[in-house]
Design a protein around this motif. Structure first.
Motif, PDB file in Angstrom:
ATOM      1  N   ALA A 729      41.224 -35.608  24.651  1.00  0.00           N
ATOM      2  CA  ALA A 729      40.279 -35.462  23.542  1.00  0.00           C
ATOM      3  C   ALA A 729      39.574 -34.102  23.643  1.00  0.00           C
ATOM      4  N   LYS A 730      39.217 -33.735  24.877  1.00  0.00           N
ATOM      5  CA  LYS A 730      38.497 -32.462  25.052  1.00  0.00           C
ATOM      6  C   LYS A 730      39.411 -31.271  24.799  1.00  0.00           C
ATOM      7  N   GLY A 731      40.646 -31.392  25.260  1.00  0.00           N
ATOM      8  CA  GLY A 731      41.615 -30.289  25.094  1.00  0.00           C
ATOM      9  C   GLY A 731      41.800 -29.946  23.626  1.00  0.00           C
ATOM     10  N   ILE A 732      41.972 -30.972  22.814  1.00  0.00           N
ATOM     11  CA  ILE A 732      42.162 -30.756  21.374  1.00  0.00           C
ATOM     12  C   ILE A 732      40.900 -30.147  20.772  1.00  0.00           C
ATOM     13  N   GLU A 733      39.784 -30.678  21.187  1.00  0.00           N
ATOM     14  CA  GLU A 733      38.513 -30.204  20.646  1.00  0.00           C
ATOM     15  C   GLU A 733      38.335 -28.702  20.925  1.00  0.00           C
ATOM     16  N   VAL A 776      41.568 -35.895  15.587  1.00  0.00           N
ATOM     17  CA  VAL A 776      41.468 -35.118  14.351  1.00  0.00           C
ATOM     18  C   VAL A 776      40.145 -35.300  13.624  1.00  0.00           C
ATOM     19  N   SER A 777      39.268 -36.095  14.225  1.00  0.00           N
ATOM     20  CA  SER A 777      38.022 -36.365  13.501  1.00  0.00           C
ATOM     21  C   SER A 777      37.212 -35.080  13.282  1.00  0.00           C
ATOM     22  N   ASN A 778      37.361 -34.114  14.206  1.00  0.00           N
ATOM     23  CA  ASN A 778      36.585 -32.877  14.038  1.00  0.00           C
ATOM     24  C   ASN A 778      37.403 -31.728  13.462  1.00  0.00           C
ATOM     25  N   LEU A 779      38.583 -32.045  13.027  1.00  0.00           N
ATOM     26  CA  LEU A 779      39.448 -30.964  12.528  1.00  0.00           C
ATOM     27  C   LEU A 779      39.062 -30.618  11.089  1.00  0.00           C
ATOM     28  N   VAL A 802      49.468 -38.292  14.738  1.00  0.00           N
ATOM     29  CA  VAL A 802      48.073 -37.849  14.815  1.00  0.00           C
ATOM     30  C   VAL A 802      47.553 -37.441  13.425  1.00  0.00           C
ATOM     31  N   LEU A 803      48.362 -36.659  12.697  1.00  0.00           N
ATOM     32  CA  LEU A 803      47.849 -36.099  11.434  1.00  0.00           C
ATOM     33  C   LEU A 803      47.671 -37.146  10.333  1.00  0.00           C
TER      34      LEU A 803
END
Ligand code: ATP
Ligand code: MG
Length: 1029
Positions: A729-733, A776-779, A802-803
């Motif tokens: 989760a952190k990596g994506i963020e 993806v909530s913060n994308l 994911v998308l």
């Protein structure tokens, strides 16, 4: 595996008493006096002939048939019957029967052919006389029919057409002799290059003299490779080298644990793609065959000699090189090279003494039995006749550097330095070098020395089918597996990677028992192979879980070995390594470890003691098992595995200092293993660490947690699970935070870093919807750009997973990847969240387009589809056209660089007559001529929405432009019409000028690069300002 049937008992039944005949064979004097005729020889030695032919290769057998056809010893009916048999042994029996029936002379000629094709040592057990070949037909009286010449020269033509089938087909297609379907049929990946050549000859013959004439003229005009006559020592060395390479490349090593599979029996062409930057339309990608890799296409640096084949793990790089070795060694291709030297980087790591080039070639590849100096001199004097193969550049322990120059072929240095200097051309300049690597190991410094880069993209849809059919000789079994694979979208996507396809094909029984729904991830596939091997090993009917539990000790030993190897970049294990990891003989017989083969004389003695995992990804899988099961693995190891490696000093390979301070053996000690592991993980090879992290995510997933818990007995995994989930989760963020804010009115666009795809894949392996949603909530981007990111069907599955949770629709740009038709299917679940989808240069055919259209119709957000530089034909365009009729959201449709032709253009034109949404259409470079142009021009009369029409790089002539007068005069929406790069002359321009007199909407008409002089252009520009040249 197909077991070849041995010669049947009846082959022993001869017209001669066998015993007395064999006695005659043993005595050379009697033998000479035996005075048997050729047909008697064949009959008496039928068993031996069947054995030799049956054990030889399909290629040899077909070459024999070529000669027999050329000499009129077989008619077509007999040829087809002999060829159709299921196995070489039965084909050989049939052939012998046919030939013997034809009498003595036919049998004599048959023996002449065998002597030509087989090496004398292969025929040494046979009594054979010398016979004369047929008399050469006098050229002047030779038949004048070109189609008959095709048959008379068949063996020679098959050789000359080898690897050139595509060019000849293009020519015959261009002349109208062959249809597109016929060309595709001949080039199906299930046929070898020689078989393609034969098919081409057969079909050309059937088309008559004109076609045959075109083919013969082409062959005459293309000079074959010229080679100097070799002296005896070199010929002997060449024979030794090719028989060594032939033997070495004959079997696929990763089958060694379970069965022996001939490469020839299972090899299927993979997708090889080359980027042609010199193309007029920009960066064009085209597909090539393995035989064309040294061709002129795609050359980036003329002064360099290295051709690099890049591909992800398991995509078939090593197998492709193995196939090249086999083709050379069995004289099927690459015959312009006198010597081929093949090296595995994994094994080069093991050469710990200094070596010269001469030592490297002779001692670590193939030793010349005599005249070593002459042979080496020949090698030095004829670099253009030498090919080097270097497999697995990413597996070298050290990073490529060009700092230490070494030019002497006889002075020793480290093996790595030799290889680096070979690549740079400091040594053996002008030799051809073909090298394979995973993408992560290709640095900018290495790129300076590359002549071209070719991307290996695994199996196509047809390739998967061909592979499964080759692996399962029982047709109904193969059909059953294929049906299952195609019905399970995720499994089908995974099969695009040849190694996964091999696992699926091998484990089909468990796979079907589990039902396809359960097998979705890479981890699922590798757990299948684990089950499969264990089941084979234990031969019992216990449940899989019970078997896994009973073999826990073995699994732990293997996983420890794998983990230690992974962090020290070690993929070959000596007896000492095995001993330290407590690997027993029984553990080895499980099949995951296979012998590490080598030509090296120094290694031959040790040959049986060195092992490697049957594939590096299997090593990664075991390492992941270790990480998840072992109590010794703590937070910091997990952290190092999942931490971002985007920035940082060493990219993927170990530094010398690290290896020295942490030799493999020191890993076995118990002193602070966690701390040591953490340090070493920071330096270990990136791509394998990422694969391991994928597996760790999969093994920790809810679906497999129970199983893993049973292994380890302690409920620690939930902690590991939480940790990994948190890292992901952190990596994506972190990625999202690095995106700069949108400027002004612009859309916020994000170009994902390569690690983005890896993270997405880890999330997919975890199969955790909450995590996917959270990711993806913060994308907050409008456009996600993933060009050149190595995205194939497997990655598409993960992306869609994911998308599909995106809150707001966005643009998804996937240009220049390997999505393919299978990948499109995987992407469909997230299409609903796409405003635009860019799939340029992705090997998509009509089939993929059809899937896309089906789904796109229901996606009201989708406004833009870019499918340029793919393989769409008229059929695909018709499907798109049907879609356009029912859709009113698509505004942009880009189809440049396909082959929709007149029929496709007309279908689209018809669909646009009443369309109310499409603003922009590109049909650039689509082979559109008069019929298509006319349909498009007249469509403009009715269409009221289209604003830009791009028709550059087609075949439009003046007469076609005349139709635009009517179209443009009655149109009031079109603003830009692009007609550059066609065949329009001044006359055509005048039609346009006339049309524009009654059109005020058009702002610009592009006409550059047509057939006009500078004066005419000036004159036209004066007449009409809206013309752009
Ligand atoms: N063209 C092919 N035809 C049939 N089988 C293939 C082909 N390519 C690969 N395979 C199967 O996939 C396995 C893995 O392929 P290979 O070892 O060539 O992958 P790789 O790209 O070299 O992987 P790595 O990056 O890990 O070295 C092979 O052992 C074989 O079973
Ligand atoms: Mg490999």
């Amino acid at each position: 595996m197909t077991l070849l049937p041995m010669p049947a008992e009846e082959d022993f039944v001869t017209h001669f008493p066998l015993k007395s005949y064999l006695a005659t064979l043993k005595n050379p004097n009697v033998r000479a006096a035996s005075g048997m005729s050729a047909d008697q020889l064949l009959q008496a030695q039928r068993y031996q002939f069947v054995t030799i032919l049956g054990r030889s290769s399909v290629e040899n057998f077909e070459t024999i048939l070529d000669h027999l056809l050329a000499w009129d010893l077989l008619n077509w009916e007999e040829y087809e019957t002999v060829k159709l048999s299921r196995h070489l042994f039965s084909s050989s029996r049939n052939l012998l029967d046919v030939i013997i029936c034809k009498g003595t002379r036919a049998c004599e000629l048959f023996i002449v052919v065998l002597k030509n094709i087989f090496h004398s040592s292969q025929l040494s057990g046979l009594l054979l006389m010398n016979y004369n070949p047929p008399e050469e037909t006098d050229k002047s009286t030779a038949t004048s029919l070109a189609s008959q010449t095709l048959q008379k020269r068949r063996p020679d033509l098959v050789r000359k057409l080898h690897g050139r089938t595509a060019a000849v087909l293009a020519l015959l297609h261009g002349c109208g002799h062959f249809s597109k379907y016929e060309c595709d049929e001949i080039q199906l990946p299930i046929y070898t290059p020689s078989q393609q050549a034969r098919k081409l000859l057969d079909l050309t013959k059937g088309k008559g003299d004109d076609a045959a004439h075109v083919l013969l003229e082409y062959i005459e005009s293309e000079p074959g490779p010229i080679k100097l006559v070799l002296d005896n020592a070199c010929i002997k060395y060449q024979e030794k080298l090719s028989s060594t390479l032939a033997a070495q490349s004959r079997f696929l090593t990763n089958y060694a644990g379970t069965e022996n599979m001939c490469l020839e029996d299972v090899y299927v062409n993979c997708i090889l793609e080359i980027t042609n930057t010199t193309s007029e339309s920009g960066c064009l990608r085209s597909l090539i065959g393995l035989e064309d890799i040294f061709g002129p296409d795609g050359v980036l640096n003329k002064d360099a000699d290295v051709v690099l084949i890049i591909g992800e793990a398991g995509s078939g790089k090593s197998t492709s090189l193995q196939q090249m070795q086999q083709l050379w060694a069995t004289k099927q291709a690459f015959q312009e090279f006198t010597f081929v030297f093949a090296f595995s980087c994994r094994r080069l790591n093991f050469i710990d003494t200094e070596v010269s080039l001469r030592m490297l070639l002779f001692e670590h590849c193939c030793w010349p039995d005599d005249h070593q100096d002459e042979v080496f001199q020949y090698i030095l004097d004829h670099p253009e006749e030498i090919m080097f193969m270097l497999d697995g550049f990413d597996e070298l322990k050290f990073q490529f550097t060009d700092e230490e120059r070494h030019c002497s072929p006889t002075k020793p240095t480290t093996a790595l330095n030799l290889i680096f200097n070979l690549l740079q051309g400091n040594l053996m300049k002008s030799t051809k070098k073909v090298m394979t690597s995973r993408p992560s190991a290709v640095t900018a410094m290495l790129r300076k020395y590359l002549q071209k880069e070719i991307t290996l993209k695994g199996f196509s849809r047809e390739g998967i089918e061909a592979f499964i059919k080759k692996c399962h000789s029982n047709t109904s079994n193969a059909e059953h597996i294929l049906y299952f694979v195609e019905a399970n979208s995720a499994v089908h996507g995974l099969c695009h990677v040849p190694f996964f396809c091999w696992i699926v094909s091998n484990c089909h029984e468990q796979l079907m028992q589990n039902s396809g729904d359960f097998t979705q991830t890479m981890t699922d596939i590798y757990l299948l192979i684990l089950d499969h091997f264990l089941l084979h090993f234990t031969h019992n009917s216990q449940g899989v879980n019970e078997i896994l539990q009973s073999q826990i000790a073995t699994i732990l030993h293997l996983s420890k070995l794998a983990m230690d190897g992974l962090i020290s970049c070690n993929y070959v294990f000596s007896a000492a390594h095995l001993q330290e990891a407590q690997i027993s003989k029984e553990d080895i017989s499980l099949g995951f470890l296979v012998h590490s083969h080598s030509f090296s004389r120094a290694w031959t003695a040790n040959k049986n003691k060195n092992y490697e995992f049957l594939h590096i990804t299997i090593q990664c899988f075991f390492a992941a098992l270790y990480i998840t099961i072992s109590d010794n693995v703590g937070e910091s190891t997990l952290y190092s595995l999942f931490k971002s490696r985007e920035k940082g000093t060493s990219s993927c390979m170990m530094s010398a200092a690290c290896i020295e301070s942490f030799p493999f053996s020191c890993l076995q000690s118990n002193v602070e293993p966690e701390r040591r592991r953490k340090t070493m993980l920071q330096e270990a090879e990136k791509s394998n660490l990422q694969i391991t992290a994928n597996f760790v995510s999969g093994l920790l997933s809810g679906r497999h947690r129970n199983l893993i818990q049973k292994f380890s007995g302690i409920p620690k995994q939930s902690k590991k699970y939480k940790l990994v989930k948190n890292y992901l989760a952190k990596g994506i963020e972190k990625h999202f935070l690095s995106i700069p804010p949108a400027v002004g009115e612009e859309k916020k666009s994000m170009h994902a870093l390569p690690e983005f795809v890896w993270w997405i894949k880890c999330i997919y392996e975890m199969q955790d919807n909450d995590l996917a949603k959270q990711a993806v909530s913060n994308l907050e981007v409008d456009h996600l750009k993933l060009t050149y990111c190595g995205i194939g069907p497997v990655e598409c599955t993960a992306l869609a997973y994911v998308l599909k949770h995106l809150k707001n629709p966005m643009g998804l740009q996937l240009d220049y990847n390997s999505v393919g038709d299978i990948g499109i299917e995987q992407l469909l679940p997230c299409l609903i969240n796409c405003q635009s989808i860019y799939l340029r240069a992705n090997n998509i055919s009509d089939r993929g387009a059809s899937k896309l259209v089906d789904q796109a119709l229901g996606c009201c957000n989708l406004q833009k589809i870019a499918l340029g530089n793919n393989h769409l034909t008229a059929a695909g365009a018709k499907i798109l056209a049907e879609g356009l009729k029912q859709n009113n959201s698509i505004q942009f449709l880009g189809l440049w660089g396909n082959k929709v032709g007149d029929a496709g253009a007309s279908a689209i034109a018809a669909a646009l007559e009443n369309n109310t949404s499409l603003l922009w259409l590109s049909l650039v470079g689509n082979n559109i001529g008069s019929e298509g142009a006319r349909a498009l021009a007249l469509m403009l009369k009715k269409n009221t929405i289209l604003e830009e029409l791009c028709l550059q790089e087609n075949n439009l002539i003046d007469e076609d432009i005349e139709h635009f007068i009517e179209g443009l005069q009655n149109n009031s929406s079109l603003k830009v019409l692009k007609l550059s790069n066609n065949k329009i002359t001044k006359k055509g321009m005048e039609f346009i000028v006339t049309a524009l007199k009654h059109n005020t909407t058009i702002t610009s008409i592009w006409l550059g690069r047509n057939q006009m002089t500078a004066m005419e252009i000036e004159e036209m520009t004066r007449a009409e300002r809206r013309l752009t040249f």
